[in-house]
Every structure is written in C-alpha cells, then in structure tokens.
Design an enzyme around this catalytic site. Structure first.
Site, short mmCIF file in Angstrom:
data_model
loop_
_atom_site.label_atom_id
_atom_site.label_comp_id
_atom_site.label_asym_id
_atom_site.label_seq_id
_atom_site.Cartn_x
_atom_site.Cartn_y
_atom_site.Cartn_z
N LYS A 80 37.38 72.02 1.94
CA LYS A 80 36.70 71.24 0.91
C LYS A 80 36.33 72.20 -0.21
O LYS A 80 36.19 73.41 0.02
CB LYS A 80 35.41 70.64 1.50
CG LYS A 80 34.92 69.44 0.77
CD LYS A 80 35.51 68.14 1.30
CE LYS A 80 35.04 66.95 0.51
NZ LYS A 80 35.60 65.69 0.99
N GLY A 180 29.22 46.40 0.39
CA GLY A 180 30.01 47.14 -0.59
C GLY A 180 31.26 46.38 -0.95
O GLY A 180 32.19 46.27 -0.14
P1 NAD Z 1 33.65 52.13 -4.38
O1 NAD Z 1 32.82 52.98 -5.23
O2 NAD Z 1 34.86 51.44 -4.95
O3 NAD Z 1 32.75 50.98 -3.73
C1 NAD Z 1 31.48 51.18 -3.25
C2 NAD Z 1 30.67 49.93 -3.57
O4 NAD Z 1 29.39 50.03 -2.93
C3 NAD Z 1 30.40 49.74 -5.07
O5 NAD Z 1 30.82 48.44 -5.46
C4 NAD Z 1 28.88 49.91 -5.18
O6 NAD Z 1 28.31 49.11 -6.19
C5 NAD Z 1 28.43 49.47 -3.80
N1 NAD Z 1 27.08 49.92 -3.42
C6 NAD Z 1 26.46 51.08 -3.71
N2 NAD Z 1 25.24 51.10 -3.17
C7 NAD Z 1 25.08 49.93 -2.51
C8 NAD Z 1 24.04 49.36 -1.75
N3 NAD Z 1 22.89 50.00 -1.56
N4 NAD Z 1 24.23 48.12 -1.21
C9 NAD Z 1 25.36 47.45 -1.41
N5 NAD Z 1 26.40 47.95 -2.12
C10 NAD Z 1 26.25 49.17 -2.67
O7 NAD Z 1 34.07 53.02 -3.12
P2 NAD Z 1 35.25 52.79 -2.08
O8 NAD Z 1 36.41 53.59 -2.50
O9 NAD Z 1 35.42 51.34 -1.80
O10 NAD Z 1 34.64 53.50 -0.78
C11 NAD Z 1 33.63 52.90 -0.02
C12 NAD Z 1 33.11 53.88 1.01
O11 NAD Z 1 34.16 54.27 1.88
C13 NAD Z 1 32.56 55.18 0.42
O12 NAD Z 1 31.48 55.60 1.23
C14 NAD Z 1 33.72 56.14 0.56
O13 NAD Z 1 33.26 57.48 0.68
C15 NAD Z 1 34.33 55.68 1.85
N6 NAD Z 1 35.76 55.99 1.97
C16 NAD Z 1 36.63 55.52 1.03
C17 NAD Z 1 37.98 55.80 1.14
C18 NAD Z 1 38.98 55.28 0.13
O14 NAD Z 1 40.18 55.30 0.42
N7 NAD Z 1 38.55 54.78 -1.01
C19 NAD Z 1 38.46 56.56 2.23
C20 NAD Z 1 37.54 57.01 3.19
C21 NAD Z 1 36.19 56.72 3.04
#
Ligand code: NAD
Length: 372
Positions: A80, A180
């Site tokens: 990382k 989310g």
């Molecule tokens: P994203 O930013 O597109 O979506 C996250 C959503 O969560 C946003 O719409 C935000 O408004 C909402 N949010 C924030 N705080 C909140 C709360 N307190 N209550 C309700 N909603 C809330 O992110 P993503 O890419 O969809 O990823 C989601 C999660 O999965 C993250 O934790 C990310 O680290 C993890 N993740 C994502 C991927 C990927 O491929 N995108 C891979 C592994 C892990």
C-alpha cells in the site's frame, strides 16, 4: 517513531519513504509480504496529522492486502502507499509523475492502484512514468470501474452466507438492507431484486436512494431507521466500523455481509460478540475481493468475463471459511485469517528447485519476475 520496530511488529518486508522537494511529494510505500507475488495495493492520499499517523496507516493497510490477495487465491503480495497531502488542494501532474517514478524504481516489487483520495486521472499520471500501476480507465486499455465485479462477488458471498445460516442459498423472499447506494451498493441491489429479495436501501445522499428505488424497486429508508427494521441480512456498502458496541445490540439481522472495508470497529471484540449473538459475519476482505480480482486481471490483459467468473468463486471460498469457523468454533474473521495464513505458509514453503527463466508469460509474470 521507531520504524524498524513498527515493521517487525507485523512482519513487513520493506518500507520506502519518498521525498521530492520540487513537487512537494511526501509519501510512504509499505511492502508487507511478497511470498505470493508483487505487492499490490492502492495509493491513499490524505492530510495525515503527522508522519507517524501516515506510517501507521500504510503498515496496517498493506498487511490487510496480503491477507486479501492470499484468501482470494491471487498470485499477489500485499502493499500500500500513502501520499501525505490534501487530495482536494494538493494534487497536480508533477506530484503524481514524481510518485510514479519512485514506483518504477522499485522494479515491480510494488504495483499501485486507486484508493481513498486518488482517482483514475491520478493513476494515468502515474502511468506516464511506470507500468507498475493498475485500475486504469477502459479508454486507456485498463479494466475501468471495478464495482460491478465487486458487487457480483458480494452477491455470491451473500448467497453462500445464507446457505450456511439457513441451509439453502435461495434468496427469494429474504429481506436485505443495503447501506450505501453508491457504486457497489446499486449494482448489488440489482442482483438481489432480480432474485426476488425485499431490499431496503439507505444513503446519506437522498438522490442516490431515489435512483436505486426507481431503477430496481427497492424500498428507500433513512439512515437512522436502518437498524430498527426487520431483516435477514444487513449489507454494509458505505463506510467501515458500522459493526460496533452501539449497533450490535440493536442488530436484528442474522447475517452481516457487504462490501465495505473494515466493517468491525474492533475485529477481536466485535467478531466474538457476533459469534455469541449467533450472527454470521461474512469477513469483509473475502466477500469484497472482487475489486482486487478485477485489477489483478488487468495485469494479465483484461477480460471481464474471466474476472466475473473468478468473483463468482467467492461463493465457494465463503463456504470453506465458514466450515473452518464451525469446526474450530472461532469467529469467521479469525477463520479467514487462518485460511489466508495457511496459503502463505504452503506456497511460501514450496521447495526451491531451479527453474529456467526463459519462458515468462503475462504481464504479472514479467512484473514479478516469477515463473507462473
Ligand atoms: P461509493 O463512494 O460509490 O458509495 C458509498 C456510498 O455510501 C455513497 O453513496 C455515500 O453517500 C454512502 N454513505 C456514506 N456514509 C453513509 C452513511 N453513514 N449511511 C449511509 N450511506 C452512507 O463507494 P463504493 O465504490 O460503492 O464502495 C462502497 C464500499 O465498499 C466502500 O467502503 C469501499 O471501500 C468498499 N469497496 C469497494 C470496492 C469497489 O470495487 N468499488 C471494492 C472493495 C471494497
């Protein structure tokens, strides 16, 4: 701050400090373990309080990547990087190109990607200086947005977890609350609705909730009422640490399975609390490995079908981890850690016979200098 002690605490291989006065670059790359292959992990840009906080974060996150790749069966190690700075105000081409040049200097021991505070454009700047970067946009021949692959993996992981808990993996009629409505959450709701689940969706952004309600027929709820609802599965797809002292006593779900990283506020304490309460927790780094699977595939010449097939295999992986947890009566996070450590031990222990280096294949092979 004692860097050697901090490194030996989690058994890190290498920590590299980067400094470039001209661009203002201050960054740390941590390579935790390269037993399985080159260390892959994203670059986080954050206005850390001090240097010690940045080091602590990069050491913790890089170790997590070793476990994630090992459990997912990938030929990658854990690494990382963190750039110290404000991602809103401190970014520019020179900074990221300088960063890329340092990565090139590591000759493939570390491969970077996007993370919190960095985006595709930044990685394209990095790519101007090094080939050791992944998660590039589709237009530039990369794999693009990983969330469809992550969402498929999470969906398959939910099915496996439902099977472990209820004896069948059929989701029709189950109630699932997705927290989310972002990239992963929305795609996930699509899969769940297709199989006939009742889906609650919440987000702090109302527009996103409305979109998911309209697109998939989910039921929109406010963040504060989420834990009052009756549900079979709670699927955290927003932030980390939502499983904590406050939420566990309120939890009505029998299953926690979602995409967010670091869902347990305190792994040991809350993992044990869930076990005692009879709630089955899908270890986050296993169920959300689709994103890593996606970028790993990019290194081999991207083929989305292959990445999706690999993400589907998260189903079998979850069942394997649940059987280890059941047999040893241990929390599932601990079973996942044991599973990952076992693979590291077995592959790390392969007899070191002489192998001719004449036939390297694939970009990952070239990068890692390994015969694959
Ligand atoms: P994203 O930013 O597109 O979506 C996250 C959503 O969560 C946003 O719409 C935000 O408004 C909402 N949010 C924030 N705080 C909140 C709360 N307190 N209550 C309700 N909603 C809330 O992110 P993503 O890419 O969809 O990823 C989601 C999660 O999965 C993250 O934790 C990310 O680290 C993890 N993740 C994502 C991927 C990927 O491929 N995108 C891979 C592994 C892990």
């Amino acid at each position: 701050m004692d860097v050697f002690n901090s490194m030996s605490l989690r058994d890190h291989e290498q920590v590299v400090y980067l400094s470039d006065n001209r661009t203002g670059l201050r960054a740390i790359i941590a390579i935790h373990n390269t037993t399985l292959g080159p260390a892959l992990g994203g670059t986080r840009m954050w206005a850390y309080e001090d240097e010690a906080a940045a080091l602590k974060d990069v050491l913790r996150l890089s170790r997590g990547m070793t476990y994630k790749a090992a459990a997912a069966g990938l030929n990658l190690g854990g690494g990382k990087a963190v750039i110290i700075g404000n991602p809103k105000t401190d970014k520019n081409e020179a900074l990221f190109r300088s960063f890329g040049r340092f990565i090139e200097g590591l000759a493939g021991r570390y491969i970077t990607a996007e993370d919190v505070g960095t985006e595709t454009r930044d990685m394209e700047w990095v790519r101007a200086e090094t080939k050791y970067v992944t998660g590039i946009s589709k237009q530039l021949g990369g794999s693009g947005d990983p969330s469809p692959v992550t969402a498929l993996g999470v969906y398959m992981g939910i099915k496996a977890t439902v099977k472990e808990m209820f004896g069948t993996d059929v989701l029709t009629g189950k109630t699932i609350a997705v927290q989310g409505a972002g990239h992963v959450g929305s795609y996930l709701v699509g899969h769940l609705r297709k199989e006939g689940c009742k889906v609650y969706i919440t987000d702090i952004d109302d527009e996103r909730v409305t979109r998911v309600v309209n697109d998939y027929g989910a039921i929109g709820v406010s963040p504060s009422e989420l834990f009052d609802l009756d549900m079979d599965v709670y699927s955290p797809c927003a932030l980390g640490a939502t499983v904590n002292d406050e939420t566990i006593p309120k939890m009505k779900a029998k299953i926690i399975a979602g995409a967010a990283n670091n869902q347990l506020a305190d792994e040991k304490k809350h993992g044990q609390m869930l076990l005692e309460k009879g709630i089955l927790y899908a270890p986050d780094y296993v169920i959300n490995a689709g994103g890593l699977i996606n970028v790993a595939n990019e290194l081999e010449g991207y083929n989305q079908e292959k990445a999706l097939t690999q993400a589907r295999s998260i189903y079998d992986l979850m069942l394997k981890i649940y059987s280890i947890a059941r047999e040893n009566n241990i929390p599932t996070y601990e079973a996942a850690n044991l599973f990952a450590e076992k693979r590291l031990e077995l592959i790390g222990g392969i007899k070191s016979v002489y192998v001719s280096k004449s036939e390297f294949s694939g970009r990952l092979g070239e990068m890692s200098g390994r015969h694959r």
